[in-house]
Design an enzyme around this catalytic site. Structure first.
Site, PDB file in Angstrom:
ATOM      1  N   GLY A 123       3.442   1.821  -2.047  1.00  0.00           N
ATOM      2  CA  GLY A 123       4.102   1.988  -3.343  1.00  0.00           C
ATOM      3  C   GLY A 123       3.337   2.904  -4.285  1.00  0.00           C
ATOM      4  O   GLY A 123       2.351   3.556  -3.904  1.00  0.00           O
ATOM      5  N   LYS A 140      16.833  11.590 -14.195  1.00  0.00           N
ATOM      6  CA  LYS A 140      18.007  11.960 -15.000  1.00  0.00           C
ATOM      7  C   LYS A 140      17.923  13.405 -15.494  1.00  0.00           C
ATOM      8  O   LYS A 140      18.927  14.122 -15.485  1.00  0.00           O
ATOM      9  CB  LYS A 140      18.131  11.027 -16.209  1.00  0.00           C
ATOM     10  CG  LYS A 140      18.729   9.670 -15.892  1.00  0.00           C
ATOM     11  CD  LYS A 140      18.885   8.893 -17.184  1.00  0.00           C
ATOM     12  CE  LYS A 140      19.511   7.541 -16.960  1.00  0.00           C
ATOM     13  NZ  LYS A 140      19.613   6.805 -18.238  1.00  0.00           N
ATOM     14  N   HIS A 144      11.774   2.050 -13.132  1.00  0.00           N
ATOM     15  CA  HIS A 144      11.288   1.826 -14.493  1.00  0.00           C
ATOM     16  C   HIS A 144      11.634   3.036 -15.366  1.00  0.00           C
ATOM     17  O   HIS A 144      12.179   4.022 -14.889  1.00  0.00           O
ATOM     18  CB  HIS A 144       9.792   1.533 -14.470  1.00  0.00           C
ATOM     19  CG  HIS A 144       9.471   0.180 -13.924  1.00  0.00           C
ATOM     20  ND1 HIS A 144       9.034  -0.019 -12.637  1.00  0.00           N
ATOM     21  CD2 HIS A 144       9.553  -1.053 -14.490  1.00  0.00           C
ATOM     22  CE1 HIS A 144       8.854  -1.319 -12.427  1.00  0.00           C
ATOM     23  NE2 HIS A 144       9.163  -1.967 -13.534  1.00  0.00           N
ATOM     24  N   TYR A 174      10.554 -12.757 -12.634  1.00  0.00           N
ATOM     25  CA  TYR A 174       9.412 -11.921 -12.239  1.00  0.00           C
ATOM     26  C   TYR A 174       8.175 -12.289 -13.065  1.00  0.00           C
ATOM     27  O   TYR A 174       7.069 -12.425 -12.530  1.00  0.00           O
ATOM     28  CB  TYR A 174       9.781 -10.456 -12.444  1.00  0.00           C
ATOM     29  CG  TYR A 174       8.685  -9.471 -12.114  1.00  0.00           C
ATOM     30  CD1 TYR A 174       8.396  -9.139 -10.799  1.00  0.00           C
ATOM     31  CD2 TYR A 174       7.948  -8.853 -13.121  1.00  0.00           C
ATOM     32  CE1 TYR A 174       7.402  -8.216 -10.483  1.00  0.00           C
ATOM     33  CE2 TYR A 174       6.949  -7.937 -12.822  1.00  0.00           C
ATOM     34  CZ  TYR A 174       6.683  -7.627 -11.509  1.00  0.00           C
ATOM     35  OH  TYR A 174       5.693  -6.721 -11.215  1.00  0.00           O
ATOM     36  N   LYS A 210       4.570 -13.703 -11.632  1.00  0.00           N
ATOM     37  CA  LYS A 210       3.337 -12.943 -11.835  1.00  0.00           C
ATOM     38  C   LYS A 210       2.323 -13.756 -12.658  1.00  0.00           C
ATOM     39  O   LYS A 210       1.122 -13.742 -12.382  1.00  0.00           O
ATOM     40  CB  LYS A 210       3.637 -11.620 -12.546  1.00  0.00           C
ATOM     41  CG  LYS A 210       4.211 -10.543 -11.631  1.00  0.00           C
ATOM     42  CD  LYS A 210       3.155 -10.027 -10.681  1.00  0.00           C
ATOM     43  CE  LYS A 210       3.610  -8.812  -9.899  1.00  0.00           C
ATOM     44  NZ  LYS A 210       2.591  -8.365  -8.943  1.00  0.00           N
ATOM     45  N   GLY A 216       0.775  -1.239   0.000  1.00  0.00           N
ATOM     46  CA  GLY A 216       0.000   0.000   0.000  1.00  0.00           C
ATOM     47  C   GLY A 216       0.801   1.280   0.000  1.00  0.00           C
ATOM     48  O   GLY A 216       0.246   2.360  -0.206  1.00  0.00           O
ATOM     49  N   ASP A 232      17.894  -2.104 -25.159  1.00  0.00           N
ATOM     50  CA  ASP A 232      16.561  -1.524 -25.329  1.00  0.00           C
ATOM     51  C   ASP A 232      15.479  -2.347 -24.623  1.00  0.00           C
ATOM     52  O   ASP A 232      14.371  -1.861 -24.415  1.00  0.00           O
ATOM     53  CB  ASP A 232      16.191  -1.460 -26.820  1.00  0.00           C
ATOM     54  CG  ASP A 232      16.633  -0.159 -27.475  1.00  0.00           C
ATOM     55  OD1 ASP A 232      16.878   0.823 -26.754  1.00  0.00           O
ATOM     56  OD2 ASP A 232      16.716  -0.126 -28.712  1.00  0.00           O
ATOM     57  N   TRP A 275      19.250   5.812 -21.997  1.00  0.00           N
ATOM     58  CA  TRP A 275      19.796   4.478 -22.269  1.00  0.00           C
ATOM     59  C   TRP A 275      19.054   3.838 -23.440  1.00  0.00           C
ATOM     60  O   TRP A 275      17.822   3.839 -23.490  1.00  0.00           O
ATOM     61  CB  TRP A 275      19.670   3.591 -21.035  1.00  0.00           C
ATOM     62  CG  TRP A 275      20.642   3.958 -19.952  1.00  0.00           C
ATOM     63  CD1 TRP A 275      21.620   4.900 -20.007  1.00  0.00           C
ATOM     64  CD2 TRP A 275      20.718   3.384 -18.643  1.00  0.00           C
ATOM     65  NE1 TRP A 275      22.310   4.962 -18.820  1.00  0.00           N
ATOM     66  CE2 TRP A 275      21.777   4.034 -17.967  1.00  0.00           C
ATOM     67  CE3 TRP A 275      20.007   2.396 -17.978  1.00  0.00           C
ATOM     68  CZ2 TRP A 275      22.134   3.716 -16.657  1.00  0.00           C
ATOM     69  CZ3 TRP A 275      20.361   2.077 -16.674  1.00  0.00           C
ATOM     70  CH2 TRP A 275      21.416   2.728 -16.023  1.00  0.00           C
ATOM     71  N   GLY A 296      -0.403   1.755  -4.715  1.00  0.00           N
ATOM     72  CA  GLY A 296      -1.068   1.861  -3.417  1.00  0.00           C
ATOM     73  C   GLY A 296      -1.337   3.300  -3.020  1.00  0.00           C
ATOM     74  O   GLY A 296      -2.434   3.650  -2.552  1.00  0.00           O
TER      75      GLY A 296
END
Length: 318
Positions: free
Chosen positions: A15, A191, A183, A140, A144, A13, A274, A205, A18
């Protein structure tokens, strides 16, 4: 007769998603809903006893399951085994506790990275198990993906009303703006902030060519609350902006540059990976339910996120 109180417990909650749900819930209070937002301080959900103790404490009638070990492309590449194991432990403990404590409905949050790497586009909800996910974050992705399998199994064997939503790339206030583990969009925001502050070039990147559908966290929160109240299928539903709203990383970076009014040099570091070129998702199923839902335009969402990051720089995760 008074309405029965819903006790809605949100794992993860504190994050990005959340916090967005908390914002939406505070704006549109429902008198029969009591919301509990858990953070890692409340329980280590990898630990069965701690998970059961927090269910015993709050006795939720409904659960939104967001808690997960998450990270960006480069962290996933390095720790695939940890991502697989820790997320499986969390999901097993949460869903088994939901079954044992007779939770009426669970909405878990998946990710578009669960879809097969080699696939046709746009991807839709029927294609999840059609092949292996991208090798970069398979740990991951499989953890999921297994939530969908668990939802079907719990429904078949115990009649549980467990479902899941699959958002595309989420961004917004309270994100993780880490340059290493975040992400793509929050990383770009941090940045540009640093480049503007230090008078240095802004380095992106990769080539900037990959395409992504970005969903603003507040929109996702509203749709997840809708799913909890009104979506009654066990099979998952993709929560995404329309296919026409897909943008390249380069275009997203340009929107961040505009939001900061950054005037410095921009460099593409093409030695960096990428990742997947595109993950275009169909929101046809969502549109069947909510044909008129209006998403926050990405320029507006990025501007609001940049403003939040500037105002909360000291306390923001980075």
């Amino acid at each position: 007769m008074a309405e029965t109180e819903m006790v809605i417990m949100v794992t993860g909650g504190s994050g990005l998603v959340g916090q967005a749900i908390k914002t939406v819930v505070e704006e549109e209070k429902h008198s029969n809903e009591r919301w509990i937002f858990l953070s890692s301080k409340d329980a280590d959900l990898k630990n069965t006893a701690e998970t059961r103790a927090v269910f015993e404490k709050y006795k939720p009638t409904h659960v939104i399951h967001l808690a997960a070990m998450v990270g960006g492309l480069f962290r996933n590449l390095k720790y695939n085994c940890d991502f697989l194991r820790f997320n499986q432990l969390i999901n097993d403990n949460v869903l088994e506790s939901c079954k044992d404590f007779k939770v009426q409905k669970v909405v878990s949050c998946l990710s578009t990275c669960i879809f097969p790497d080699k696939t046709t586009y746009p991807i839709d909800e029927t294609m999840i198990h059609n092949g292996p996910p991208h090798q970069s974050n398979f740990g991951y992705s499989y953890a999921k993906r297994m939530i969908d399998v668990m939802n079907q199994a719990y429904h078949q064997q115990y009649g549980c009303n467990f479902t899941s939503v699959i958002p595309t790339n989420v961004y917004g206030p309270h994100d993780n703006f880490s340059l290493e583990d975040g992400h793509v969009l929050p990383g770009l925001i941090n940045k540009v902030y640093m480049a503007k502050k230090n008078g240095t070039p802004f380095t992106i990147w990769g080539t900037g060519k990959p395409l992504r559908q970005f969903i603003y966290s507040i929109d996702l929160a509203k749709l997840m609350i809708w799913a909890l109240r009104d979506y009654n299928e066990i099979s998952p539903i993709i929560l995404s902006v329309d296919e026409a709203d897909e943008v390249s990383i380069k275009e997203a970076a340009e929107m961040v540059i505009d939001a900061f009014e950054f005037k410095g040099e921009v460099v593409f570091d093409t030695s960096k990976s990428d990742g997947q070129f595109k993950k275009t998702a169909s929101n046809a199923k969502l549109r069947k339910y909510l044909p008129d839902y209006k998403f926050t335009p990405i320029q507006q969402g990025i501007k609001e996120t940049v403003n939040w990051f500037i105002e909360n720089y000291e306390s923001a995760r980075k």
